[in-house]
Motif scaffolding. Structure first.
Motif, PDB file in Angstrom:
ATOM      1  N   THR A 127       0.938  -1.315  -0.151  1.00 32.82           N
ATOM      2  CA  THR A 127      -0.054   0.111   0.049  1.00 32.82           C
ATOM      3  C   THR A 127       0.759   1.234   0.072  1.00 32.82           C
ATOM      4  O   THR A 127       1.898   1.063   0.852  1.00 32.82           O
ATOM      5  N   VAL A 128       0.606   2.157  -0.694  1.00 30.55           N
ATOM      6  CA  VAL A 128       1.121   3.371  -0.832  1.00 30.55           C
ATOM      7  C   VAL A 128       0.147   4.661  -0.955  1.00 30.55           C
ATOM      8  O   VAL A 128      -0.740   4.281  -1.695  1.00 30.55           O
ATOM      9  N   GLN A 129       0.245   5.815  -0.018  1.00 28.03           N
ATOM     10  CA  GLN A 129      -0.635   6.707  -0.170  1.00 28.03           C
ATOM     11  C   GLN A 129       0.262   8.130   0.027  1.00 28.03           C
ATOM     12  O   GLN A 129       1.230   8.353   0.948  1.00 28.03           O
ATOM     13  N   PHE A 130      -0.025   9.204  -0.513  1.00 32.22           N
ATOM     14  CA  PHE A 130       0.440  10.523  -0.397  1.00 32.22           C
ATOM     15  C   PHE A 130      -0.575  11.333   0.537  1.00 32.22           C
ATOM     16  O   PHE A 130      -1.801  11.101   0.604  1.00 32.22           O
ATOM     17  N   SER A 131       0.014  12.096   1.553  1.00 33.16           N
ATOM     18  CA  SER A 131      -0.851  12.789   2.306  1.00 33.16           C
ATOM     19  C   SER A 131      -1.263  14.001   1.443  1.00 33.16           C
ATOM     20  O   SER A 131      -1.005  14.236   0.301  1.00 33.16           O
ATOM     21  N   PRO A 132      -2.546  14.589   1.718  1.00 31.81           N
ATOM     22  CA  PRO A 132      -3.144  15.754   1.021  1.00 31.81           C
ATOM     23  C   PRO A 132      -2.286  16.746   0.756  1.00 31.81           C
ATOM     24  O   PRO A 132      -2.445  17.315  -0.457  1.00 31.81           O
ATOM     25  N   HIS A 133      -1.329  17.370   1.518  1.00 28.41           N
ATOM     26  CA  HIS A 133      -0.321  18.258   0.814  1.00 28.41           C
ATOM     27  C   HIS A 133       0.877  17.666   0.220  1.00 28.41           C
ATOM     28  O   HIS A 133       1.629  18.454  -0.155  1.00 28.41           O
ATOM     29  N   ALA A 134       0.987  16.290   0.063  1.00 29.00           N
ATOM     30  CA  ALA A 134       2.027  15.668  -0.705  1.00 29.00           C
ATOM     31  C   ALA A 134       3.413  15.611  -0.039  1.00 29.00           C
ATOM     32  O   ALA A 134       4.227  15.589  -0.667  1.00 29.00           O
ATOM     33  N   LYS A 135       3.247  16.189   1.250  1.00 30.88           N
ATOM     34  CA  LYS A 135       4.543  16.075   2.126  1.00 30.88           C
ATOM     35  C   LYS A 135       5.006  15.033   2.376  1.00 30.88           C
ATOM     36  O   LYS A 135       6.233  14.560   2.561  1.00 30.88           O
ATOM     37  N   TYR A 136       4.092  14.013   3.071  1.00 30.04           N
ATOM     38  CA  TYR A 136       4.397  12.898   3.587  1.00 30.04           C
ATOM     39  C   TYR A 136       3.758  11.697   2.662  1.00 30.04           C
ATOM     40  O   TYR A 136       2.848  11.689   1.904  1.00 30.04           O
ATOM     41  N   ILE A 137       4.282  10.422   2.861  1.00 27.89           N
ATOM     42  CA  ILE A 137       3.974   9.335   1.823  1.00 27.89           C
ATOM     43  C   ILE A 137       4.005   8.229   2.879  1.00 27.89           C
ATOM     44  O   ILE A 137       4.874   7.744   3.926  1.00 27.89           O
ATOM     45  N   LEU A 138       2.833   7.474   3.073  1.00 30.47           N
ATOM     46  CA  LEU A 138       2.514   6.287   3.905  1.00 30.47           C
ATOM     47  C   LEU A 138       2.862   5.154   2.958  1.00 30.47           C
ATOM     48  O   LEU A 138       2.252   4.827   1.969  1.00 30.47           O
ATOM     49  N   VAL A 139       3.660   4.202   3.606  1.00 29.16           N
ATOM     50  CA  VAL A 139       3.908   2.869   2.759  1.00 29.16           C
ATOM     51  C   VAL A 139       3.611   1.844   3.734  1.00 29.16           C
ATOM     52  O   VAL A 139       4.568   1.549   4.943  1.00 29.16           O
ATOM     53  N   ALA A 140       2.830   0.894   3.736  1.00 30.59           N
ATOM     54  CA  ALA A 140       2.288  -0.207   4.632  1.00 30.59           C
ATOM     55  C   ALA A 140       1.980  -1.463   4.041  1.00 30.59           C
ATOM     56  O   ALA A 140       1.999  -1.586   2.564  1.00 30.59           O
ATOM     57  N   GLY A 141       2.028  -2.462   4.788  1.00 31.97           N
ATOM     58  CA  GLY A 141       1.783  -3.942   4.330  1.00 31.97           C
ATOM     59  C   GLY A 141       0.567  -4.362   4.940  1.00 31.97           C
ATOM     60  O   GLY A 141       0.674  -4.622   6.164  1.00 31.97           O
TER      61      GLY A 141
END
Length: 624
Positions: A320-334
């Protein structure tokens, strides 16, 4: 009451609730107690309305205070869909025969004008898949798929769907996706069929649609997921098949293509690892996208809007990969069948890792609209146990927890990004809610328990069944040493060890306590055995006599020196080499310590063992 901007909703079988997130975490009052199960509930895309179903109709609420905006008397509503600005609510019912006796099905799709408070359009859609119409971002045109053509209607002038504003005819078209932006376009997908390649095309919406502005043909595509960037200028097409023709993957084959709206580029995204594509997502800036792909541990890479590689994270079990709304942070999860580890990276700091935490059994994961919080939830029917909501701060700290007997869906309330200032960095961790404190105290981290267990090489159960087996040589060096010593004691490799049986001869297994029958020896075997024994006894007598003549009486017999693998002549030499290696490592750590470099606790403890290492070397006879 000042309502928090980061509000969320949850839906249980007979319960719908709205929660104001940080800092209050309180229920929004005014929502009536429900007597029947809620089949569907959702926010409008702009967060202005909240709607949910009951067997007797549909209720639309104002999420600010829970007050009722409208109540629709529509029997057995099954599915809901909002237009982009929330002006229209589309409702799907199960198709039933009309009451006029004609045998035809009655219209089962109602498009409700929320502001006018009336039904704008009705039409028939017998299949629930793909029933919802697509609206342009300004809600002036809606599109609907009818067999081999896509029909467009003007929303303000479509009391019925008998007359279309424009028609796009495509043979075997399977799906389409409307783009966002001020100049909307439409992307269509035609699957591979009877040797003809699949096709993805982009069309401008007008009264007469003739030629696509961009098109890409390819094979190995039974289905295709179409994802536009936030500006509607580029399209990702994830093509997939159920069966892998090369017979290497259980998941079939997946391929990723990138198309530009103006037709200036269309290409296949080259991925450097074999395996399925687990997830793709666009950045809110529309300038880059992330892909998680490959067999586990999977690779996570980021590409620019032209498909050029920007950066790749180290391989890890993630999907799983998701950008935060401001595109500052990136979430990468399993998630799913993985352990639920969540990593947070700072995109503006060259993908530096910010935090990491565990959220096992997660079925819903979303960034909050302000980009500071992360929602994870375990929902039914994905999992029937441990249904709950957790809210984490982006630093990895748990700040809220709510448990349910059963919860079906959870979502943040959508809010415009301009309500929240751009993020320059994370503030200090907010104070956790009491529910999070209680949860942490009652659920100690299992990772500490796992790390305290001794680790070692895996041994099968039969090798660790009793104490005798655990004392057997385990390393290759010990096994070779044991084998050489046994060969010396047997007089070399001249004969087979006692009890040796050639391959293919196996003793049958017997019940416990059962004495095996004595083997009957044939006459020829007994005769040959006696000859071998007599010959061996005579040879032993000759060797003993010859040794007595050659060896002086005053010289004591010495044990043969064991030959050790690798050319080392003694065990002491091997141990000295190991201790010298430790001593060199200690000297390097002492140099770092003298240069005021930071050392870990284990490295400091290693320096303190220098005296013990030198003492062992002295006992073995080593001197500098």
């Amino acid at each position: 009451m000042a309502t928090a901007l980061t509000q969320l909703y949850y839906r249980a079988p007979k319960l719908v609730g709205l929660i104001d997130a940080a800092p209050s975490y309180t229920e929004v009052p005014g929502i009536e107690k429900l007597s029947h199960d809620v089949r569907q509930a959702l926010y409008s895309p702009n967060g202005q309305y909240f709607a949910f179903t009951q067997p007797s109709g549909v209720t639309i609420l104002n999420p600010e205070d829970g007050s009722v905006v409208s109540k629709l008397d529509i029997q057995d509503p099954f599915d809901l869909h909002f237009s982009p600005k929330g002006s229209y609510l589309c409702i799907w019912q199960r198709p039933v025969k009309s009451e006029d006796g004609s045998g035809n099905y009655a219209d089962n799709v109602n498009i409700y004008n929320v502001k006018a408070g009336s039904i704008a359009v009705k039409y028939l859609a017998r299949d629930q898949s793909g029933w919802a119409p697509s609206f342009t971002s300004d809600e002036t045109v809606l599109a609907k798929l009818f067999k081999n053509e896509i029909r467009f209607y003007e929303v303000n002038n479509c009391s019925n769907l008998s007359r279309a504003w424009s028609v796009l005819k495509i043979d075997n078209v399977a799906s389409f996706q409307m783009s966002p932006g001020k100049n909307p376009t439409i992307a269509t997908f035609v699957p591979e069929k009877q040797g003809k390649p699949a096709n993805v095309s982009v069309w401008n919406i007008s009264t007469k649609i003739t030629q696509p502005v961009s098109s890409k043909t390819f094979f190995k595509a039974e289905r295709c997921s179409l994802k536009w960037n936030s500006l509607g200028t580029a399209l990702l097409a994830l093509a997939s098949t159920d069966v892998d023709a090369s017979n290497q993957s259980y998941y079939g084959e997946t391929t990723l293509y990138l198309l530009g709206i103006a037709g200036s580029y269309d290409s296949r995204i080259t991925l450097d690892r074999e395996g399925p594509i687990h997830d793709i997502t666009w950045s809110p800036t529309a300038r880059e996208f992330g892909v998680v792909y490959g067999y586990m541990p999977a690779q996570t890479s980021f590409f620019d809007a032209r498909g050029n590689l920007i950066y790749s994270l180290p391989p890890a079990p993630r999907n799983t990969v998701q950008f935060s709304p401001h595109a500052k942070y990136i979430l990468v999860a399993g998630f799913g069948n993985l352990q639920g580890t969540v990593d947070i990276y700072d995109r503006t700091q060259k993908f530096a890792k910010v935090a990491s935490f565990d959220a096992p059994n997660t079925s819903v994961c979303q960034w909050s609209p302000d980009g500071r919080f992360i929602l994870t939830a375990t929902t039914s029917p994905r999992l029937r146990v441990d249904n709950s909501i957790k809210i984490w701060y982006a630093s990895g700290k748990l700040v809220y927890f709510k448990e349910f007997k059963e919860v079906n869906s959870v979502n943040w309330r959508p809010r415009p990004l301009d309500l929240f200032p751009p993020l320059r960095g994370l503030d200090e961790n907010p104070a956790p809610h009491q529910s999070a404190i209680d949860y942490v105290l009652s659920h100690p981290k299992s990772s500490a328990e796992v790390s305290s267990k001794p680790k070692g090489a895996y041994r099968p159960p039969r090798a660790r069944a009793n104490g005798a087996s655990s004392a057997a040589p385990q390393t290759l060096y010990q096994r070779e040493l044991s084998a050489n010593l046994s060969n010396v004691s047997l007089g070399g490799n001249s004969g087979a060890p006692v009890g040796f049986k050639p391959p293919g001869i196996r003793t049958p297994k017997l019940p416990p306590g059962f004495t095996p029958p004595a083997e009957k020896e044939s006459k020829s075997a007994a005769k040959n055995r006696k000859k071998r024994e007599n010959k061996k006894a005579a040879k032993d007598d000759e060797s003993v006599a010859g040794a007595a003549q050659q060896q002086p009486p005053q010289q004591a017999a010495t044990a043969p020196e064991p030959l050790i693998a690798g050319g080392v002549q003694s065990i002491e030499d091997k141990k000295i080499r190991s201790l010298l290696k430790k001593l060199r490592a200690i000297e390097q750590l002492k140099l770092k310590q003298a240069n005021a470099e930071p050392l870990e606790e284990t490295q400091v403890l290693k320096i303190e063992t220098e005296g013990k290492v030198r003492a062992e070397l002295a006992q073995l006879g080593w001197t500098e």
